[in-house]
Design an enzyme around this catalytic site. Sequence first.
Site, PDB file in Angstrom:
ATOM      1  N   ASP A  92       8.953  36.532   7.613  1.00  0.00           N
ATOM      2  CA  ASP A  92       7.499  36.726   8.186  1.00  0.00           C
ATOM      3  C   ASP A  92       6.663  35.620   8.257  1.00  0.00           C
ATOM      4  OD1 ASP A  92       7.888  36.668   5.243  1.00  0.00           O
ATOM      5  OD2 ASP A  92       5.726  36.879   5.174  1.00  0.00           O
ATOM      6  N   GLU A 187       6.888  37.748   2.380  1.00  0.00           N
ATOM      7  CA  GLU A 187       6.902  36.617   1.526  1.00  0.00           C
ATOM      8  C   GLU A 187       5.250  36.255   1.510  1.00  0.00           C
ATOM      9  OE1 GLU A 187       6.751  32.680  -0.272  1.00  0.00           O
ATOM     10  OE2 GLU A 187       6.074  33.424   1.839  1.00  0.00           O
TER      11      GLU A 187
HETATM   12 ZN   LIG Z   1       7.040  30.151   3.341  1.00  0.00          ZN
END
Ligand SMILES: [Zn+2]
Length: 423
Positions: A92, A187
């Site tokens: 992501d 994340e």
């Molecule tokens: Zn990163």
Amino acid sequence: MASAPFAGPLAAEVAEDVLERFLRYVRIDTQAAYRVARRPSTEKQLDLSRLLIEELRALGLADARLTESAAVFASLAGVEGAPAVGLIAHVDTTPDVTGAGVSPIVHRAWDGTPIELPGDPRQVLDPAHLPELAARVGHDLITSDGTTLLGADDKAGIAEIMAAVAYLVTHPERPRAPVRIAFTVDEEVGRGAEGFDLAAFGADVAYTLDGSGAGEVEIETFSAKSIRVTVRGLSVHPGTAKGKLVNAVKLAAELVGSLPKDRLSPETTEGREGYIHPHRISGNAEEAVVDLIVRDHDDEQLEGHVALVQSLVERVARSEPRAYLEVEVRDSYRNMRPYIERNPRVVEAALEAIRRAGLEPRLAITRGGTDGAVLSAQGLPTPNLFTGGQEYHSVREWASLQDMAAAAATIVELVGVWAEPAP
Ligand SMILES: [Zn+2]
């Protein structure tokens, strides 16, 4: 002008594969979203995850699969009895800057003059203000066109792991430790390690490829919490509002305005100094929401910053007793240093691999968090390695191919170091 040389022969050998993969992955929009309960927070992240599964299977990693927590897991066999080495990156990109329609530009053998990004004339990468850039004259640089982020965070890490795996697969004569690969989602919204199945992953040690400057190993992160302050006012038609309206927008602004400015702010601090960072404000006269992140390397100081926010909220509440203010504090992650120090070989192996790749290694601290901070606290020591990307979470994000190739070479060397008996 010829391009700057690579860190070593291995970096030179993998460079074009790293670049080709990187340019392919950054074109896929994988932007995450804040405060979405479902996982992943955006379905489009899996577009890249599915492509990676296909590519891993094509490389012969037949067990490549999507786990229940939406991570890609895959494994590569190695020397029997050697510790299994985990390699982790996230698919992501940050919700803060758009990642749709990324059109990467390769500036071959950059000549050291300011780089104007063609999609937005205001966006200029000026080496006079960017020492990391100034140090890379002659490098092959990659940027976006200035209208989107580039996505080196963390597609540089993904491209480097994939290129290293491709190299290992085609060079079975090189002794290597067993390899475990994980590509996580979300994340950037602090949920990368959520539901991560450590037993199924099966690594003894691990590394995130999610750092920055060439040669760096990060073993220390911030400890972090997120705070949401909800301000409930009372909305009334402004024509008849006298003595009735309680404006949540004004109260939220008052709270934000009372936060420290010349200290405890990301824009005025560096190194180990912590901060309180309001990163989002939304709402209307009836209800407004302020989202903050609070970070410090020291857990006690972190609690102090949270207490400061709470006292400022109380002050606003006292100034307008008809309003209702609510504070919600969540743990994000803890400084991973104490967990990593229990297993010094994890750091020593990384430093040795970086030397073998042809770079001078150095230990660094990160003013952020990584999936590795969460995994380290759960018992899998996971320092963070450099990727060669810079100016993350910005339309001015850039990456050096020389540094990215060195990172891929470091991975190849690293699984070689772990195949050797413990020193
Ligand atoms: Zn990163």
